[in-house]
Design an enzyme around this catalytic site. Structure first.
Site, PDB file in Angstrom:
ATOM      1  N   SER A 260       0.841  -1.192   0.000  1.00  0.00           N
ATOM      2  CA  SER A 260       0.000   0.000   0.000  1.00  0.00           C
ATOM      3  C   SER A 260       0.876   1.240   0.000  1.00  0.00           C
ATOM      4  O   SER A 260       2.080   1.182   0.262  1.00  0.00           O
ATOM      5  CB  SER A 260      -0.891   0.021   1.242  1.00  0.00           C
ATOM      6  OG  SER A 260      -0.151   0.406   2.389  1.00  0.00           O
ATOM      7  N   ASP A 261       0.291   2.392  -0.285  1.00  0.00           N
ATOM      8  CA  ASP A 261       0.987   3.640  -0.017  1.00  0.00           C
ATOM      9  C   ASP A 261       0.916   3.893   1.496  1.00  0.00           C
ATOM     10  O   ASP A 261       0.258   3.159   2.236  1.00  0.00           O
ATOM     11  CB  ASP A 261       0.366   4.789  -0.813  1.00  0.00           C
ATOM     12  CG  ASP A 261       1.388   5.860  -1.166  1.00  0.00           C
ATOM     13  OD1 ASP A 261       2.360   6.021  -0.406  1.00  0.00           O
ATOM     14  OD2 ASP A 261       1.214   6.551  -2.188  1.00  0.00           O
ATOM     15  N   ALA A 262       1.600   4.928   1.965  1.00  0.00           N
ATOM     16  CA  ALA A 262       1.773   5.128   3.400  1.00  0.00           C
ATOM     17  C   ALA A 262       0.427   5.228   4.126  1.00  0.00           C
ATOM     18  O   ALA A 262      -0.395   6.098   3.807  1.00  0.00           O
ATOM     19  CB  ALA A 262       2.598   6.383   3.651  1.00  0.00           C
ATOM     20  N   HIS A 263       0.226   4.320   5.076  1.00  0.00           N
ATOM     21  CA  HIS A 263      -0.948   4.299   5.957  1.00  0.00           C
ATOM     22  C   HIS A 263      -2.256   4.078   5.201  1.00  0.00           C
ATOM     23  O   HIS A 263      -3.342   4.281   5.773  1.00  0.00           O
ATOM     24  CB  HIS A 263      -1.057   5.604   6.767  1.00  0.00           C
ATOM     25  CG  HIS A 263       0.219   6.087   7.361  1.00  0.00           C
ATOM     26  ND1 HIS A 263       1.087   5.262   8.051  1.00  0.00           N
ATOM     27  CD2 HIS A 263       0.793   7.321   7.365  1.00  0.00           C
ATOM     28  CE1 HIS A 263       2.136   5.962   8.456  1.00  0.00           C
ATOM     29  NE2 HIS A 263       1.988   7.216   8.046  1.00  0.00           N
ATOM     30  N   ALA A 264      -2.191   3.679   3.930  1.00  0.00           N
ATOM     31  CA  ALA A 264      -3.391   3.692   3.099  1.00  0.00           C
ATOM     32  C   ALA A 264      -4.391   2.603   3.463  1.00  0.00           C
ATOM     33  O   ALA A 264      -5.590   2.767   3.208  1.00  0.00           O
ATOM     34  CB  ALA A 264      -3.016   3.576   1.620  1.00  0.00           C
TER      35      ALA A 264
END
Length: 734
Positions: A260-264
Site C-alpha cells: 500500500s501507499d503510506a498508511h493507506a
C-alpha cells in the site's frame, strides 16, 4: 546464489510450514523506521513476530542492527527487506523522472537507475518505491514531476527502462534492487489536479491510457507494485479487487507483491470505505494487498478475522508467499547483512557523476532560440546570473531526496563560473519565492522556525539590486522556476505562472535591452507566455540533478547541442489544464471552419506542444513511406522516413510517429504516439528511420464492446519532430 523457480517455491513452502499465524501476519507488515506515532518501535515488533519490511530509514549500521534482531531473535529468523524512496538517485542525483522522459531515450533512465541501484544496495537498501508510472495530463498536479508525462506510449518505454535499470537481468545481483511500479492506478487523474482527491476514469481510459505503463512494468519483470491512495471510481485503490486481483494478477499474470501507499490500508476508514480497522484489514486482504505500509492495520485485525472465520489461513499465506519469495531471490537468507565500509567506495566512483552529467545534458529541452542567440560565446567578459533558483542546490536536485541526503549539486551559477573561469560572473538572487501554504514535508525539513517571509519592500529592493547587477553585464542568464518544495507530493498548484514576483523581475531585466537567456528549473510545465514572446532564448532544464550547473553551461555555451523533447504540453494557463495532445475530435474539430474555440477568452492551445524541442541545427523530414497501402487485421506494416540534418553542426533529432483511426467502433484520439527514435546526425547526413505498426499499436479497449478490438478502418499516419507533424500518409486495415 541464484535460485530456480522450483527452488524458490520449495524454500518458501519450508518457511511457511514453520511459521505461526502471527508470524505470517508479521510478514504482511511494513514497519516505519520512525513511527509517526502509529505503532511500537521496530525492535519490539521484529522480536514478537518478525516483519516483512522496514522503510523511512537510511542508516547502514542501523540496517545491520535490525537485521541481526530479525535473524537471531525473531521466531523464524526471517530477514527483512529494507525499503526507501530512491526516486532518481541515492547519493548521486539524476534528472527527475519527468526530465529523464524529456530525453526520449530509454537509455537515460536505465543507466541512471542502474547507478541508483548500485549506490542504494551498497547502503543496505533492497527495495525502492520507483518507478512512478502514473500518466499525468494536468500540470497542476504536483507529482507530475515523478512520472513520464502525458502519453502512455512514451510512459511505457520509460517505465520498462527504469525497471531494467533497477533490477537488471538478475535481481539477485549485489548491485540490483527490487523496483516498484506505482501508484496503481489512475492517481495522476485526480479531480482538479489536486493531490489525494478522487479519480473518476471509465474503463476504456484506464485500459487505453493509464494502465499501459503498468503493464509495461510487469512485462519488464517489475518485482513489486504499490497501490494508490485515492478513490478510483468510489473504491479506494488499497481495497480495489478489480485492480489488484482481476487486472494485475489474473489478466497480466503478475507474480510479485503489492504494497500500500503510506498508511493507506488504515486510511480506508478515513475515506469512509471501511467501518473500522478490522474491516479495513479485511478489505485489504480480500483485494489482494500483500503489504500494509506502516498503518499496522493488518497486525491489529487479521488474526481476529481468522478466528471469526472471515479470513482463512490459506488467504494469508497466499499474500505472504511472494514476499518470502522476494527475500529468497534477493539472497537475504545467505547474505542478510551489508558491508558497512562499502558505501563510501561506491558513491565516490567518478563514473557515477559522469552518468549524471550525461543524463542531464540529454534531458534538457530548448524551447526558443531567436536569431540563434545560443550557443553563447565563451569570450564574453561579464555575465550576470540572476534568479532565486540560480544558486540553489536543492532546487536543481529536486523533490524526492532520500532521508538524510545532503545536497551536493553543482548549481547553475557554479556551472557557468566553471565554464568561464576568466570572466566576471556576478549574481543576484532577486525576490524570494515561497509556497503560500507549506506542506508537511517542508515543515518537517525546515523545523519550527522557518526563515520569515520576505516583505514587499524587501522583495522590491531585491529586484532593484538584480537590475543593477544585470545593467553592468554584457549578457544575462535568468534562472527562474520553482523550489524543490513546489512540486512533488502535496505540491499541487492552482496556477502555472512563475511563482512570486519572478516575471516582474524578468521584465525589469529584459527592459535593459541586453541579451537575456532564460533557464527554467522546475518540476512541471509553467505558463511562461510573456517570456515566450519577449525573451529570445529559453532552455527548459527541469530538475537536472547533481551535475545540473555543468550540464546547463555545456548547453548554453555550445559544448553540447540540446536534443530533448517535451513529454507534456505547456498550457498557456493553469485553468486550461488538463491539456494534452491526444484529444478526440468532437463534432466541432479544432481544424474545422466552424471551430468553436472552447473558451471565448483565449484559445486553449499549448504554448509548447507535446514532443516539441529545438536544436542548434535544423532537420528535414522527407520520403514518408508506408510499406503496404492495405493489410489484414493482425498483420504488421513498416513506416519509413528520411531525416536530414540541414544545418552546420551535429545534433540529435527524435522522429515521432503518430496515428489516427478515422472511424470505428469507438471514436479515437486525433493523434496517438506509436513510435519514436532518438538519432544523431552529422551536418548534411541523412538517416532512414523505420517504425512498425501492427496489432500492438492498432488495438484498443472499446467502450462499446468492453474488450480489446482492432477495427477494419483507414488510418492517418504522421511523422515529424513533434505532435504537430505535417508529413502525412494513410493505410487501410481490411
Amino acid at each position: 546464489m541464484k535460485y530456480s523457480k522450483p527452488e524458490v517455491e520449495k524454500k518458501v513452502n519450508e518457511l511457511i510450514s514453520k511459521m505461526s499465524l502471527a508470524e505470517k501476519v508479521g510478514q504482511l507488515n511494513q514497519i516505519g523506521g520512525f513511527s509517526f506515532g502509529q505503532g511500537p518501535g521496530p525492535e519490539e515488533q521484529i522480536r514478537e513476530r518478525g516483519a516483512g519490511s522496514i522503510l523511512w530509514l537510511n542508516d547502514t549500521k542501523r540496517f545491520n542492527e535490525l537485521q541481526k534482531i530479525a535473524i537471531e531473535e525473531s521466531p523464524s529468523g526471517i530477514p527483512i527487506l529494507f525499503a526507501l524512496d530512491v526516486i532518481h538517485g541515492y547519493r548521486t542525483i539524476f534528472p527527475a523522472p519527468l526530465a529523464m522522459a524529456s530525453s526520449w531515450d530509454p537509455d537515460v533512465p536505465e543507466k541512471a537507475q542502474t547507478v541508483a541501484a548500485r549506490e542504494a544496495r551498497a547502503a543496505g537498501i533492497h527495495w525502492t518505491f520507483t518507478p512512478m508510472v502514473d500518466i499525468a495530463r494536468d500540470a497542476r498536479w504536483g507529482r507530475i514531476v515523478e512520472g513520464a508525462g502525458e502519453d502512455p506510449y512514451l510512459g511505457s518505454a520509460m517505465a520498462a527502462a527504469q525497471v531494467r535499470g533497477f533490477q537488471g537481468d538478475d535481481v539477485t545481483g549485489p548491485e540490483r534492487m527490487l523496483a516498484c511500479a506505482k501508484h496503481f492506478a489512475g492517481y495522476g487523474a485526480s479531480d482538479g489536479g489536486r493531490d489525494y482527491d478522487p479519480v473518476y476514469l471509465p474503463e476504456n481510459l484506464l485500459r487505453n491510457v493509464y494502465f499501459p505503463p503498468f503493464k509495461a512494468a510487469v512485462d519488464a519483470g517489475c518485482a513489486t507494485f504499490m497501490s494508490a491512495y485515492m478513490d478510483l471510481n468510489d473504491v479506494p485503490a488499497s481495497g480495489n479487487q478489480f485492480l489488484m486481483r482481476q487486472v494485475l494478477r489474473e489478466e497480466w499474470g503478475f507474480e510479485g507483491f503489492v504494497v500500500s501507499d503510506a498508511h493507506a490500508v488504515g486510511s480506508m476508514v478515513t475515506q469512509g470505505h471501511a467501518r473500522d480497522t478490522k474491516d479495513a484489514a479485511l478489505r485489504g486482504i480480500k483485494a489482494g494487498l500483500n503489504l500494509d505500509m506502516s498503518s499496522y492495520t493488518y497486525t491489529k485485525g487479521v488474526e481476529e478475522l481468522v478466528d471469526e472465520g472471515k479470513l482463512t489461513v490459506e488467504e494469508i499465506e497466499e499474500l505472504v508467499r511472494p514476499i518470502l519469495a522476494a527475500k529468497v531471490k534477493m539472497g537475504l537468507f545467505e547474505t542478510p547483512y551489508v558491508d558497512e565500509d562499502l558505501l563510501e567506495q561506491v558513491v565516490n566512483r567518478p563514473d557515477h557523476r559522469e552518468v549524471s552529467l550525461w543524463s542531464a545534458q540529454r534531458s534538457m529541452v530548448l524551447l526558443k532560440n531567436e536569431k540563434n542567440l545560443l550557443p553563447l560565446s565563451k569570450d564574453v567578459k561579464k555575465v550576470a546570473v540572476i534568479g532565486p533558483v540560480a544558486d540553489s542546490k536543492t532546487a536543481v536536485e529536486g523533490t524526492w531526496m532520500v532521508f538524510g541526503h545532503e545536497p551536493a549539486a553543482v548549481t547553475v551559477l557554479e556551472g557557468i563560473r566553471n565554464k568561464l573561469p576568466d570572466a566576471e560572473v556576478t549574481y543576484a538572487e532577486g525576490p524570494e519565492i515561497k509556497r503560500d501554504i507549506p506542506s508537511w514535508f517542508q515543515a518537517r525539513r525546515e523545523g519550527d522556525n522557518p526563515k520569515p517571509r520576505q516583505t514587499s519592500e524587501e522583495a522590491t529592493a531585491a529586484i532593484q539590486e538584480a537590475v543593477k547587477i544585470a545593467g553592468d553585464a554584457e549578457l544575462v542568464v535568468m534562472v527562474l522556476g520553482e523550489t524543490h518544495f513546489m512540486s512533488g507530493e502535496a505540491a499541487s498548484r492552482a496556477s502555472l505562472d512563475l511563482p512570486g514576483r519572478q516575471e516582474e523581475l524578468l521584465q525589469a531585466v529584459a527592459a535593459l535591452g541586453k541579451p537575456v537567456v532564460l533557464v527554467l528549473v522546475n518540476g512541471r510545465p509553467l505558463s511562461i507566455n510573456w517570456a515566450a514572446e519577449h525573451i529570445p532564448a529559453i532552455l527548459e532544464a527541469w530538475q537536472p540533478g547533481s551535475e545540473a550547473g555543468n550540464a546547463v553551461a555545456d548547453i548554453l555555451f555550445g559544448d553540447v547541442n540540446p536534443g530533448g523533447k517535451l513529454p507534456v504540453c505547456f498550457p498557456q494557463k493553469g485553468s486550461h489544464a488538463p491539456l494534452y495532445y491526444a484529444r478526440n475530435l468532437t463534432h466541432s474539430p479544432e481544424s474545422s471552419e466552424r471551430y468553436n474555440p472552447r473558451y471565448w477568452d483565449g484559445l486553449p492551445v499549448p504554448l509548447y506542444a507535446f514532443g516539441f524541442g529545438l536544436s542548434y541545427t535544423t532537420f528535414e523530414f522527407t520520403n514518408l513511406s508506408v510499406s503496404d497501402s492495405q493489410m489484414k487485421v493482425g498483420e504488421t506494416l513498416t513506416v519509413s522516413v528520411d531525416v536530414t540534418n540541414t544545418g552546420d553542426v551535429a545534433g540529435d533529432e527524435v522522429p515521432q510517429l503518430y496515428i489516427h483511426q478515422k472511424w470505428g467502433t469507438d471514436t479515437r484520439p486525433m493523434r496517438e504516439l506509436k513510435g519514436f527514435q532518438r538519432i544523431s546526425l552529422e551536418p548534411g547526413e541523412t538517416k532512414t528511420v523505420e517504425f512498425e505498426l501492427g496489432p500492438k499499436e492498432l488495438t484498443y479497449w472499446s467502450a462499446n464492446v468492453h474488450d480489446w478490438i482492432q477495427d477494419t478502418v483507414t488510418f492517418d499516419v504522421w511523422v515529424g519532430a513533434d505532435s504537430t507533424a505535417s508529413l502525412h500518409a494513410e493505410f487501410e486495415v481490411i
